[in-house]
Design an enzyme around this catalytic site. Structure first.
Site, PDB file in Angstrom:
ATOM      1  CD  GLU A   1       1.519 -17.583  20.478  1.00 53.90           C
ATOM      2  OE1 GLU A   1       0.923 -16.910  21.482  1.00 53.90           O
ATOM      3  OE2 GLU A   1       2.461 -18.527  20.603  1.00 53.90           O
TER       4      GLU A   1
ATOM      5  CG  ASP B   1      -3.307  -4.461  13.284  1.00 53.77           C
ATOM      6  OD1 ASP B   1      -2.452  -5.679  13.628  1.00 53.77           O
ATOM      7  OD2 ASP B   1      -3.406  -3.667  12.408  1.00 53.77           O
ATOM      8  CG  HIS B   2       0.725  -2.855  13.801  1.00 49.97           C
ATOM      9  ND1 HIS B   2      -0.210  -3.535  12.885  1.00 49.97           N
ATOM     10  CD2 HIS B   2       1.784  -2.959  12.879  1.00 49.97           C
ATOM     11  CE1 HIS B   2       0.373  -3.961  11.782  1.00 49.97           C
ATOM     12  NE2 HIS B   2       1.669  -3.647  11.681  1.00 49.97           N
TER      13      HIS B   2
ATOM     14  CG  HIS C   1       3.024 -12.111  23.553  1.00 50.49           C
ATOM     15  ND1 HIS C   1       2.086 -13.094  23.770  1.00 50.49           N
ATOM     16  CD2 HIS C   1       3.910 -12.439  22.823  1.00 50.49           C
ATOM     17  CE1 HIS C   1       2.409 -14.374  22.960  1.00 50.49           C
ATOM     18  NE2 HIS C   1       3.609 -14.019  22.565  1.00 50.49           N
TER      19      HIS C   1
ATOM     20  CG  HIS D   1       3.355 -14.523  17.960  1.00 50.46           C
ATOM     21  ND1 HIS D   1       3.858 -15.570  17.804  1.00 50.46           N
ATOM     22  CD2 HIS D   1       3.505 -14.151  19.503  1.00 50.46           C
ATOM     23  CE1 HIS D   1       4.521 -16.064  18.607  1.00 50.46           C
ATOM     24  NE2 HIS D   1       4.383 -15.180  19.712  1.00 50.46           N
TER      25      HIS D   1
ATOM     26  CG  HIS E   1       8.174 -12.943  21.045  1.00 55.08           C
ATOM     27  ND1 HIS E   1       8.196 -13.087  22.555  1.00 55.08           N
ATOM     28  CD2 HIS E   1       7.234 -13.635  20.791  1.00 55.08           C
ATOM     29  CE1 HIS E   1       7.332 -14.075  22.960  1.00 55.08           C
ATOM     30  NE2 HIS E   1       6.629 -14.482  21.756  1.00 55.08           N
TER      31      HIS E   1
ATOM     32  CB  CYS F   1       7.852 -16.528  25.815  1.00 55.01           C
ATOM     33  SG  CYS F   1       7.395 -17.749  24.488  1.00 55.01           S
TER      34      CYS F   1
HETATM   35 ZN   LIG Z   1       4.871 -15.612  21.783  1.00 53.92          ZN
END
Ligand SMILES: [Zn+2]
Length: 222
Positions: free
Chosen positions: A206, A161-162, A96, A123, A121, A115
């Protein structure tokens, strides 16, 4: 007048007042294997909230008083209407970035810092989903955990997911995919799917240091 019923469970007795004031009850630990005399002696009023401290003072017994609804987490409770919470944990990975189209480029950088990098990037999110309810007497379960696993697979894993959360999850369209917003979306996806018990809490990590909780009353309106 109401009626007192006593239900033994190991080290304590749960006394229930079924007359007026039935929303309160007292949990009285047994000393010497018997009810305190001030209880068994027919002092029914001890179960009314205002008079519980009288018992505490008079008999020297520890009295834990609980509201009948809400969280009942005292030790040794075995009431059929006590609240049990079960939690299943899953992990998913997603990318995100944070960007508000109503901010200038400079404001976006100032508010969101690193961010805001449009390349995003990733998580490794950890999701804990808690269901509250009473165990079914025939199965001993609040909810079939296999069923919960399947719901989480369909509603969360297959969606998120992914994935890149800014582009690939329709439920997040138009929202900044913060941990708060993702958790609120997960609540709204799961809540109607839980048929046994009820969704009590969605906790989304997160990182190990940062998590968000959504529960009824805030997430449902988010
Ligand atoms: Zn982040």
């Amino acid at each position: 007048m109401g009626r007192i019923s006593a239900e033994a469970c190991g080290a304590c007795v749960v006394l229930t007042w079924t007359g007026s004031g039935a929303d309160r009850w007292a949990n009285v630990p047994i000393r010497n294997g018997a009810l305190p005399e001030s209880v068994s002696g027919g002092v029914h009023q001890i179960l009314l909230p205002r008079t519980v401290p009288l018992l505490r003072g008079a008999g020297g017994f520890v009295v834990e008083e609980h509201a009948r609804s809400g969280s009942l987490e005292g030790a040794g409770l075995s009431r059929k209407d006590c609240m049990i919470r079960i939690t299943r944990k899953i992990e998913f990975s997603a990318a995100h970035f944070y960007h508000n189209p109503n901010f200038s480029a400079e404001e976006n950088r100032r508010v969101f810092g690193k961010c805001n990098n449009p390349h995003g990037h990733g998580h490794n999110y950890v999701l804990e989903v808690t269901i509250a309810g009473e165990p079914d007497p025939t199965t001993g379960m609040v909810l079939d955990l296999k069923e919960l696993k399947d719901i989480l697979q369909t509603e969360v894993m297959e969606r998120m997911d992914h994935r890149h959360l800014n582009y690939e999850v329709p439920e997040l369209a138009g929202q900044i995919p913060t941990c708060e917003n993702i958790a609120a979306v997960i609540w709204k996806l799961l809540e109607p799917k839980i048929k046994s018990g009820r969704l009590d809490r969605v906790r989304l990590y997160e990182s190990p240091e940062l998590f968000v909780d959504v529960s009824a009353g805030n997430g449902a309106r988010a």
